[in-house]
Enzyme design. Structure first.
Site, PDB file in Angstrom:
ATOM      1  N   HIS A   1       0.814  -1.224   0.000  1.00 30.59           N
ATOM      2  CA  HIS A   1       0.000   0.000   0.000  1.00 30.59           C
ATOM      3  C   HIS A   1       0.844   1.268   0.000  1.00 30.59           C
ATOM      4  O   HIS A   1       0.577   2.195  -0.762  1.00 30.59           O
ATOM      5  CB  HIS A   1      -0.942   0.040   1.210  1.00 30.59           C
ATOM      6  CG  HIS A   1      -1.972  -1.026   1.216  1.00 30.59           C
ATOM      7  ND1 HIS A   1      -1.781  -2.243   1.818  1.00 30.59           N
ATOM      8  CD2 HIS A   1      -3.221  -1.060   0.681  1.00 30.59           C
ATOM      9  CE1 HIS A   1      -2.848  -2.992   1.658  1.00 30.59           C
ATOM     10  NE2 HIS A   1      -3.742  -2.307   0.970  1.00 30.59           N
TER      11      HIS A   1
ATOM     12  N   GLU B   1       2.540  -1.370   7.781  1.00 33.02           N
ATOM     13  CA  GLU B   1       3.571  -1.393   6.741  1.00 33.02           C
ATOM     14  C   GLU B   1       4.786  -0.544   7.129  1.00 33.02           C
ATOM     15  O   GLU B   1       5.924  -0.904   6.824  1.00 33.02           O
ATOM     16  CB  GLU B   1       2.952  -0.986   5.396  1.00 33.02           C
ATOM     17  CG  GLU B   1       1.903  -2.014   4.954  1.00 33.02           C
ATOM     18  CD  GLU B   1       1.352  -1.811   3.543  1.00 33.02           C
ATOM     19  OE1 GLU B   1       1.774  -0.870   2.849  1.00 33.02           O
ATOM     20  OE2 GLU B   1       0.473  -2.616   3.153  1.00 33.02           O
TER      21      GLU B   1
ATOM     22  N   ARG C   1     -23.676  13.795  14.669  1.00 33.72           N
ATOM     23  CA  ARG C   1     -24.188  14.673  13.609  1.00 33.72           C
ATOM     24  C   ARG C   1     -25.296  13.922  12.879  1.00 33.72           C
ATOM     25  O   ARG C   1     -25.170  12.715  12.634  1.00 33.72           O
ATOM     26  CB  ARG C   1     -23.094  15.025  12.591  1.00 33.72           C
ATOM     27  CG  ARG C   1     -21.971  15.864  13.136  1.00 33.72           C
ATOM     28  CD  ARG C   1     -20.988  16.257  12.021  1.00 33.72           C
ATOM     29  NE  ARG C   1     -19.985  17.175  12.520  1.00 33.72           N
ATOM     30  CZ  ARG C   1     -18.795  16.824  12.990  1.00 33.72           C
ATOM     31  NH1 ARG C   1     -18.442  15.548  12.992  1.00 33.72           N
ATOM     32  NH2 ARG C   1     -17.951  17.722  13.456  1.00 33.72           N
TER      33      ARG C   1
ATOM     34  N   ARG D   1     -18.224  21.477  19.263  1.00 27.29           N
ATOM     35  CA  ARG D   1     -19.589  20.972  19.246  1.00 27.29           C
ATOM     36  C   ARG D   1     -20.494  21.713  20.218  1.00 27.29           C
ATOM     37  O   ARG D   1     -21.712  21.628  20.105  1.00 27.29           O
ATOM     38  CB  ARG D   1     -19.574  19.462  19.551  1.00 27.29           C
ATOM     39  CG  ARG D   1     -18.684  18.654  18.600  1.00 27.29           C
ATOM     40  CD  ARG D   1     -19.022  18.890  17.123  1.00 27.29           C
ATOM     41  NE  ARG D   1     -20.367  18.523  16.818  1.00 27.29           N
ATOM     42  CZ  ARG D   1     -20.761  17.279  16.546  1.00 27.29           C
ATOM     43  NH1 ARG D   1     -19.879  16.304  16.499  1.00 27.29           N
ATOM     44  NH2 ARG D   1     -22.023  17.017  16.283  1.00 27.29           N
TER      45      ARG D   1
HETATM   46  N1  URA Z   1     -12.496  15.548  12.577  1.00 32.00           N
HETATM   47  C1  URA Z   1     -13.416  14.801  13.226  1.00 32.00           C
HETATM   48  O1  URA Z   1     -13.335  13.576  13.274  1.00 32.00           O
HETATM   49  N2  URA Z   1     -14.451  15.462  13.793  1.00 32.00           N
HETATM   50  C2  URA Z   1     -14.604  16.803  13.747  1.00 32.00           C
HETATM   51  O2  URA Z   1     -15.585  17.337  14.278  1.00 32.00           O
HETATM   52  C3  URA Z   1     -13.616  17.546  13.064  1.00 32.00           C
HETATM   53  C4  URA Z   1     -12.566  16.877  12.491  1.00 32.00           C
END
Ligand code: URA
Length: 281
Positions: A20, A90, A178, A232
């Site tokens: 890879h 790897e 989300r 958040r």
């Molecule tokens: N990366 C993530 O996994 N979550 C976020 O909210 C921002 C970047």
């Protein structure tokens, strides 16, 4: 070009160039920075005094060079545990033993602002890849030397950081609370942020639990520094916020670890401890 590899179970060629990452022995330093984003590899290497592109295959780009006299490489992992595990597997086979993830993250409380960085002390294994290696009770811990070097790097650079436990998910959307397409959501996604906050978790990202678990199993070292591009609680998202700072912390971590590793070798020690710094002065 059609090219036969050693076997289906060992996908490398006779020179041990890995399937890879397209790197072989001698191509990488023991210290490897691991951004997710392939475009970030060049940005990271631009802080080095010398650099060369070693390989590019799929999402995996590798550069090797020197940062402040320390040998260093950088390989992009792409997003998520499965690809990150391939890269760690790897790279170990071609000589790396210290992994420094430098990524982006979403912070869970307003005390960790967009543009800050988070240094992980360990990660909750909400990924799927690491459980294909070992029980879910096995801890995904950052290596204490790497964490200490990251803290020293952030302090010396004046970068604002939060130190704490991260949660790694396999889903950026529902896994991190989300809504999915057309607001799809199950109960677990509705409560994930509150539950994580109650447990004192600082941030969400998507690779550190896999990297830490593999490093633990293979007696390698790993750490993770992430730029806070989302918060958040305040509901902000700023692309690239804190990324230059996280990169500087990651590169400086390599030079600190290299100094500590040289001290360990000079004193015949397996592990670093602070008074080693004063032994020969
Ligand atoms: N990366 C993530 O996994 N979550 C976020 O909210 C921002 C970047």
């Amino acid at each position: 070009m059609v090219k036969k590899l050693l076997s289906a179970a060992r996908p490398e060629d006779r020179a041990h160039v890995q399937y890879h990452i397209s790197c072989g022995p001698g191509d990488v330093a023991r210290y490897v920075l691991l951004p997710g984003d392939p475009d970030r590899v060049q940005k990271i290497a631009s802080q080095w005094s010398s650099r060369r592109k070693v390989a590019q295959h799929r999402e995996f780009i590798t550069y090797t060079g020197k940062f402040k006299g320390s040998p260093v490489s950088c390989t992009s992992t792409g997003i998520g545990g499965p690809a990150a595990a391939i890269v760690v597997e790897e790279l170990l086979r071609v000589g790396a033993d210290t992994f420094i993830r430098v990524g982006t993250t979403g912070a869970l409380s307003k005390g960790t602002s967009v543009g800050d960085v988070v240094i992980s002390t360990g990660s909750v294994r909400l990924d799927g890849t690491s459980s294909q290696y070992v029980w879910t009770g096995y801890p995904a811990m950052a290596n204490y030397e790497v964490v200490a070097a990251m803290v020293q790097a952030a302090e010396s650079l004046g970068v604002r950081y939060t130190l704490g436990v991260t949660a790694s998910t396999d889903s950026f959307y529902t896994g991190q609370g989300r809504p999915g397409f057309r607001d799809y959501m199950q109960h677990q996604s509705e409560v994930i942020i509150d539950d994580a906050k109650r447990a004192g978790i600082v941030n969400f990202e998507m690779e550190s639990a896999t990297i830490f678990t593999l490093a633990g199993l293979y007696h390698a070292r790993a750490g993770c520094v992430c730029a806070v591009i989302a918060n958040r609680e305040t509901d902000e998202f700023v692309k690239e916020a804190g990324v230059s700072e996280a990169i500087s912390v990651a590169n400086t971590t390599v030079s600190i670890l290299n100094e500590w590793d040289n001290l360990k070798e000079a004193n015949g020690k397996r592990n670093f401890y602070p008074s080693l710094l004063f032994k020969n002065r």
